[in-house]
Enzyme design. Sequence first.
Site, short mmCIF file in Angstrom:
data_model
loop_
_atom_site.label_atom_id
_atom_site.label_comp_id
_atom_site.label_asym_id
_atom_site.label_seq_id
_atom_site.Cartn_x
_atom_site.Cartn_y
_atom_site.Cartn_z
N ASP A 11 0.92 -1.40 0.05
CA ASP A 11 -0.02 0.08 -0.13
C ASP A 11 0.92 1.28 0.12
O ASP A 11 1.26 1.82 1.04
CB ASP A 11 -1.03 -0.06 1.10
CG ASP A 11 -1.89 -1.18 1.12
OD1 ASP A 11 -2.53 -1.46 -0.16
OD2 ASP A 11 -2.21 -1.69 2.03
N LEU A 61 -7.77 -5.22 -7.57
CA LEU A 61 -8.65 -3.98 -8.22
C LEU A 61 -10.22 -4.00 -7.98
O LEU A 61 -11.00 -3.26 -8.61
CB LEU A 61 -8.46 -3.97 -9.75
CG LEU A 61 -6.68 -3.50 -9.93
CD1 LEU A 61 -6.41 -3.12 -11.35
CD2 LEU A 61 -6.24 -2.17 -9.12
N LYS A 62 -10.71 -5.10 -7.45
CA LYS A 62 -12.20 -5.08 -7.14
C LYS A 62 -12.97 -4.87 -8.22
O LYS A 62 -13.65 -3.95 -7.99
CB LYS A 62 -12.49 -4.43 -5.83
CG LYS A 62 -11.71 -5.00 -4.63
CD LYS A 62 -12.12 -4.30 -3.43
CE LYS A 62 -11.31 -4.52 -2.25
NZ LYS A 62 -9.84 -4.24 -2.11
N HIS A 64 -15.98 -3.83 -10.68
CA HIS A 64 -17.39 -4.18 -10.51
C HIS A 64 -18.01 -3.25 -11.48
O HIS A 64 -17.83 -2.05 -11.43
CB HIS A 64 -17.69 -3.52 -9.24
CG HIS A 64 -19.10 -3.43 -8.61
ND1 HIS A 64 -19.30 -3.08 -7.41
CD2 HIS A 64 -19.93 -4.16 -9.20
CE1 HIS A 64 -20.72 -3.42 -7.56
NE2 HIS A 64 -21.29 -3.82 -8.28
N ASP A 65 -18.45 -3.81 -12.69
CA ASP A 65 -19.00 -3.07 -13.81
C ASP A 65 -19.90 -3.88 -14.58
O ASP A 65 -20.34 -5.09 -14.03
CB ASP A 65 -17.96 -2.57 -14.73
CG ASP A 65 -17.96 -1.30 -15.43
OD1 ASP A 65 -19.23 -1.32 -15.90
OD2 ASP A 65 -17.24 -0.36 -15.30
N PRO A 67 -21.09 -7.05 -17.04
CA PRO A 67 -20.27 -8.28 -17.13
C PRO A 67 -19.32 -7.84 -18.52
O PRO A 67 -17.99 -8.43 -18.35
CB PRO A 67 -21.47 -8.94 -17.91
CG PRO A 67 -22.73 -8.57 -16.94
CD PRO A 67 -22.61 -7.20 -17.15
N THR A 117 -15.53 -4.75 4.45
CA THR A 117 -15.85 -4.73 6.01
C THR A 117 -16.05 -3.42 6.46
O THR A 117 -16.38 -3.49 7.86
CB THR A 117 -14.47 -5.38 6.72
OG1 THR A 117 -13.44 -4.76 6.03
CG2 THR A 117 -14.50 -6.99 6.50
N ARG A 178 -2.87 -9.38 12.65
CA ARG A 178 -1.91 -8.60 13.54
C ARG A 178 -1.03 -9.78 14.53
O ARG A 178 -1.75 -10.33 14.96
CB ARG A 178 -2.43 -7.53 14.34
CG ARG A 178 -2.95 -6.20 13.49
CD ARG A 178 -1.84 -5.77 12.85
NE ARG A 178 -2.18 -4.40 12.20
CZ ARG A 178 -2.42 -4.38 10.82
NH1 ARG A 178 -2.35 -5.56 10.26
NH2 ARG A 178 -2.86 -3.51 10.25
N GLY A 207 -0.13 -6.11 5.65
CA GLY A 207 0.53 -4.90 5.16
C GLY A 207 1.35 -4.32 6.06
O GLY A 207 2.53 -5.00 6.34
N ARG A 208 0.98 -3.35 7.04
CA ARG A 208 1.72 -2.36 7.80
C ARG A 208 2.61 -3.55 8.79
O ARG A 208 3.71 -2.87 8.96
CB ARG A 208 0.85 -1.34 8.46
CG ARG A 208 0.58 -0.50 7.51
CD ARG A 208 -0.73 0.33 8.00
NE ARG A 208 -1.83 -0.35 7.97
CZ ARG A 208 -2.94 0.19 8.53
NH1 ARG A 208 -3.11 1.26 8.83
NH2 ARG A 208 -3.95 -0.48 8.26
O1 C5P Z 1 -1.69 -2.62 6.83
P1 C5P Z 1 -2.65 -3.80 6.96
O2 C5P Z 1 -2.24 -5.00 7.23
O3 C5P Z 1 -3.86 -3.35 7.83
O4 C5P Z 1 -3.26 -3.83 5.51
C1 C5P Z 1 -4.19 -4.74 5.05
C2 C5P Z 1 -4.71 -4.92 3.52
O5 C5P Z 1 -5.94 -5.76 3.25
C3 C5P Z 1 -4.84 -3.61 2.90
O6 C5P Z 1 -4.30 -3.30 1.70
C4 C5P Z 1 -6.36 -3.19 3.03
O7 C5P Z 1 -6.92 -2.49 1.95
C5 C5P Z 1 -6.65 -4.92 2.65
N1 C5P Z 1 -8.18 -5.26 2.99
C6 C5P Z 1 -8.57 -5.01 4.46
N2 C5P Z 1 -9.63 -5.28 4.86
C7 C5P Z 1 -10.64 -5.83 3.93
C8 C5P Z 1 -10.03 -5.94 2.74
C9 C5P Z 1 -9.17 -5.76 2.30
O8 C5P Z 1 -7.72 -4.60 5.25
N3 C5P Z 1 -11.88 -6.39 4.33
#
Ligand code: C5P
Length: 234
Positions: A11, A61-62, A64-65, A67, A117, A178, A207-208
Amino acid sequence: MNDPRIIVALDFPAAEPALALAARLDPQLCRVKVGKELFTAAGPQLVEQLMRKSFEVFLDLKFHDIPNTVAGACKAAAGLGVWMVNVHALGGRKMLSAAREALPPGKTRLIAVTLLTSMGRDDLADIGLSGEPEAVVQRLAGLAGACGLDGVVCSALETARLRQTMGKDFCLVTPGIRPLDVAVDDQQRVTTPRQAMANGADYLVIGRPITQAPDPLAMLQRLHAEIATELATS
Ligand code: C5P
């Protein structure tokens, strides 16, 4: 075949920091996720650069458009050679089926996002969807499965139930991970890597905890080992 279960979410707002981070990771231990921000800024060239460095890419890129448009976008993603691509299950049966037809089972995995979510009960009511978010998630996952998609993105809280209802071959990709000693950032409900795997996840989007770690490779190695232990005992 090597099948690393961690997908590192790149990200970043531009190619340079994304490539700099990738250079500190090991493609044997993870795949990488390129989402809307990075793709919009850096484009297909960045995806190709990551693949040249031996990373398999989840193009998040999810789509959604209508078909026809989604089918074309899926074909373009497959043409890039990405490992996984996703679409919105809310696009409905015709859109999901068109995506699957454009991307026959095989090289590029096709999964769906069910409900974001970030959407609670009130947000669902705003757009005319009745019922609890959990029930809507189950319904949309069932629709994705019925249209032949390979799996869904789901929160760790939904994983155990989806694993039961969708069977063992349905691919469950889980963010919101986490480790116990790492900041939760803006995630509301988090799960440890081991717990998410125990709940039935196939792949973990992280991610982070990795990208912001002082030593991203050391953190990746640690989480990879944690998951390997869980896989060995399950
Ligand atoms: O940094 P972190 O671990 O929170 O990143 C989680 C990744 O998963 C991000 O790219 C976020 O957009 C993605 N994501 C999410 N929750 C979702 C769908 C995707 O955190 N329900």
